[in-house]
Design an enzyme around this catalytic site. Structure first.
Site, PDB file in Angstrom:
ATOM      1  N   PRO A  18      16.265   4.799  -2.541  1.00 24.96           N
ATOM      2  CG  PRO A  18      14.364   3.785  -1.556  1.00 24.96           C
ATOM      3  CD  PRO A  18      14.937   5.120  -1.100  1.00 24.96           C
ATOM      4  CB  CYS A 102       9.318  -0.817  -6.107  1.00 22.56           C
ATOM      5  SG  CYS A 102       9.806  -1.631  -7.881  1.00 22.56           S
TER       6      CYS A 102
END
Length: 345
Positions: A18, A102
């Site tokens: 992703p 992230c």
């Protein structure tokens, strides 16, 4: 076979990472057509979903031909993460993934993404809240730890498995490393070999060739690999890895005809999902990478990025096909970029 609860994947599946502002539905469909086994949406803010942000809601879209595919969310508040999980549940993806990896400053400063690695109790509570709020299988993507002194991924894996996750993807760097240095897969292997761990463990980080994919498969024993940056502009990486794993032979570079076909497929899906001019604008960054390596392609690229009519764009792509018919593409090493440098978050 590899199973994520009821989802059956092929032996040693290849996952598309992703990636914010990259892994949109048109790009995912192209990667699926070229061999990706499991796909994820761009990460979606739990706060945005709960607040009914149109941009966040749009990221929930999944084409039927992408499946199996999962929705990835991030956040640092248990209540919001639970509410977001329930919203995702209603859209019926194949699974829900939580982003604890992230490294972008804007996400970490919210106490989300890899920022949660500094507080394993919070990470566990956030995960448990998501598992409780959805009927979907819940998976997690994370990193080795916050920094060199806190590589706690084994404890993370055990705690998250205990609260109900069904698979774990580990990027072989700490948050403080960002994308610098070499990914350390030895700690990913330790998690995989931990006798307490029974869920699938997927490795991520620095896979940029079929040869490296095979080496890491055999060396570290993970259940599958996730490919991110190597797929940007080169969705053929998945079929090349699969072919090399199956046969030990390297596929030739994609032909001009294959590159043009992918451009057209990506354009059609972009128009279908984004509509009109937005779909055309979003494609302009892709032409150069798809057609990279063709001598004199800049002239065609300059035309492609100025046209606003889909049929005119396809006509130029047909010109490319005619001009370079029979041209043999050379295999070039894939350059891994730090796509977070330009991340809009």
């Amino acid at each position: 076979m590899v199973k994520i609860e009821h989802i059956t994947l092929p032996e040693f599946p290849l996952l598309l990472a992703p990636m914010e502002d990259v892994s949109d539905p048109p790009f995912r469909v192209v990667c699926k057509a070229n061999g990706a086994d499991l796909l994820y949406t761009e990460f979606i803010s739990s706060e945005g979903l709960v607040g009914d942000s149109a941009k966040c809601r749009r990221k929930l879209d999944i084409f039927d031909e992408e499946r199996p595919a999962g929705v990835q969310i991030f956040g640092g508040d248990e209540g919001r993460m639970a509410q977001a999980s329930a919203i995702v549940d209603l859209t019926k993806p194949d699974f829900l993934d939580i982003n604890f990896g992230c490294p972008v400053k804007g996400i970490v400063s919210q106490g989300a993404g890899s920022g949660v690695l500094k507080n394993l109790d919070l990470m566990t509570r956030l995960t448990a809240a998501c598992v409780k709020a959805t009927s979907l299988p819940v998976t997690v993507k994370t990193r080795l730890g916050w920094d060199e002194d806190s590589k706690n991924i084994e404890e993370v894996a055990e705690r998250l498995q205990d609260v109900g996750i069904k698979a774990l993807t580990i990027h072989g760097r700490t948050r403080c490393q960002m994308y610098k240095g070499e990914a350390d897969w030895s700690l990913i292997a330790k998690v995989k070999n931990n006798p307490r761990i029974h869920i699938p463990i997927f490795g991520n980080g620095d896979i940029d060739s079929p040869q490296k994919a095979k080496e890491y498969k055999e060396r570290f024993g993970v259940d599958g690999i996730m490919i991110g940056r190597a797929a940007i502009g080169y969705p053929w990486i998945f079929r090349e890895v699969r072919h090399f794993l199956d046969t030990g032979q390297e596929l030739p570079a994609p032909t001009v005809a294959e590159r043009v076909a992918v451009c057209k497929q990506h354009l059609d899906k972009s128009l279908q999902w984004r509509g009109g001019q937005a779909g055309i604008y979003s494609m302009r960054r892709h032409y150069l990478t798809y057609l990279k390596g063709l001598p004199g392609i800049k002239e065609f690229r300059n035309r492609l990025v100025t046209l606003s009519d889909p049929e005119a764009i396809k006509s130029v792509l047909d010109e490319v096909l005619r001009k370079y018919e029979g041209f043999e593409m050379e295999k070039e090493p894939i350059q891994l970029i730090d796509y977070h440098e330009n991340c809009p978050v």
